[in-house]
Design an enzyme around this catalytic site. Sequence first.
Site, short mmCIF file in Angstrom:
data_model
loop_
_atom_site.label_atom_id
_atom_site.label_comp_id
_atom_site.label_asym_id
_atom_site.label_seq_id
_atom_site.Cartn_x
_atom_site.Cartn_y
_atom_site.Cartn_z
N HIS A 1 -3.20 -15.30 8.30
CA HIS A 1 -2.59 -13.96 8.45
C HIS A 1 -3.58 -12.89 8.89
O HIS A 1 -3.28 -11.71 8.79
CB HIS A 1 -1.88 -13.52 7.17
CG HIS A 1 -0.90 -14.50 6.64
ND1 HIS A 1 0.17 -14.97 7.38
CD2 HIS A 1 -0.84 -15.16 5.46
CE1 HIS A 1 0.85 -15.85 6.66
NE2 HIS A 1 0.26 -15.99 5.50
N ARG B 1 3.23 -10.50 5.45
CA ARG B 1 4.66 -10.25 5.75
C ARG B 1 4.88 -9.62 7.11
O ARG B 1 6.02 -9.48 7.53
CB ARG B 1 5.26 -9.39 4.65
CG ARG B 1 5.35 -10.14 3.33
CD ARG B 1 5.83 -9.26 2.21
NE ARG B 1 7.21 -8.87 2.39
CZ ARG B 1 7.84 -8.06 1.56
NH1 ARG B 1 7.23 -7.55 0.54
NH2 ARG B 1 9.10 -7.76 1.77
N PRO C 1 0.80 -1.21 0.00
CA PRO C 1 0.00 0.00 0.00
C PRO C 1 0.83 1.26 0.00
O PRO C 1 1.65 1.48 0.88
CB PRO C 1 -0.79 -0.09 1.31
CG PRO C 1 -0.40 -1.39 1.94
CD PRO C 1 0.90 -1.78 1.33
N GLU C 2 0.56 2.08 -0.97
CA GLU C 2 1.04 3.46 -0.93
C GLU C 2 -0.16 4.31 -0.52
O GLU C 2 -1.20 3.79 -0.15
CB GLU C 2 1.62 3.85 -2.28
CG GLU C 2 2.79 2.95 -2.68
CD GLU C 2 3.50 3.39 -3.95
OE1 GLU C 2 3.50 4.59 -4.23
OE2 GLU C 2 4.02 2.52 -4.65
#
Length: 270
Positions: free
Chosen positions: A91, A110, A2-3
């Site tokens: 996750h 991650r 994500p930006e």
Amino acid sequence: MPELPEVETTRQGIAPHCEGRRIRRLLIRNPALRWPVPADLPARMEGHTIHAVDRRGKYILIRLDAGTAIVHLGMSGSMRVVTGPAPPLKHDHVELQLDNELIIRFNDPRRFGCWLWSDTPDQHPLLNALGPEPLAAEFTGALLYRLARGRQVAVKSFIMDSRVVVGVGNIYANEALFKAGIHPNRKAGRISADRYHRLAEAIRETLSAAILMGGTTLRDFVNSDGKPGYFAQSLLVYGKRGQPCPACQRPLREVRTGQRSTVYCGHCQR
DNA sequence: AGTTTAACCTGGGTGC
DNA sequence: TGCACCCAGGTTAAAC
């Protein structure tokens, strides 16, 4: 992942479900994120009401009456709004259970994201040195030009520095530099005020367009409904090494700028 | 002080 | 199929 556009898309997706709601429970399945999730976070949040879900740079700020949760999606994080009983996915590390039976699930393979707490988020070490929002009035070419005086760093690294301006990650840095006709490896201190004006404009345009399209999905970004973003089809250069430049048709080149892949047109970008 | 490098993790893709 | 290896949207902190 994500930006800024992806974070804003996420914020817009969850805010209407959260604001005004009381938190029934904060469930932490795996506290091992970028930094450990504070053990007392549930105690601080449960029973309190969410006043607003804001964004500062790539941080999502969940503002309660008693303080603020600071959430970052890292490189692979997403948040989903879950309406009915559904088993957690792999996750799904944190979930926010609201008093209207909705659940906000934070998923981050991650685990570069974070959930932190602050009574004074503006003064938090992660937030207090951030540069301006790229879509705010104080972000201008004149500001970039001033901050770039004497800087030897590549302009691409310069605009990805959150102390200069927040929210510009690798994808949108590539796109904005192409739009502005600036070579990514040009030293930040060797660019004219006029060209910085064009660059600031290109950053604003690129980010605004991406927000309107729900962000960019390359592999795994999904919005709060679990849907991908559609800006990927609007990308001009990112991920297009060897393909013809959209302007001059010469093949796009790829180099590395500080560990990050950089795609540009050697003819159009100087 | 400015700039570069390594590190935090998992998963997908590639090549042998 | 398996395995080793490389790469990825972010950011900090340590090392030059």
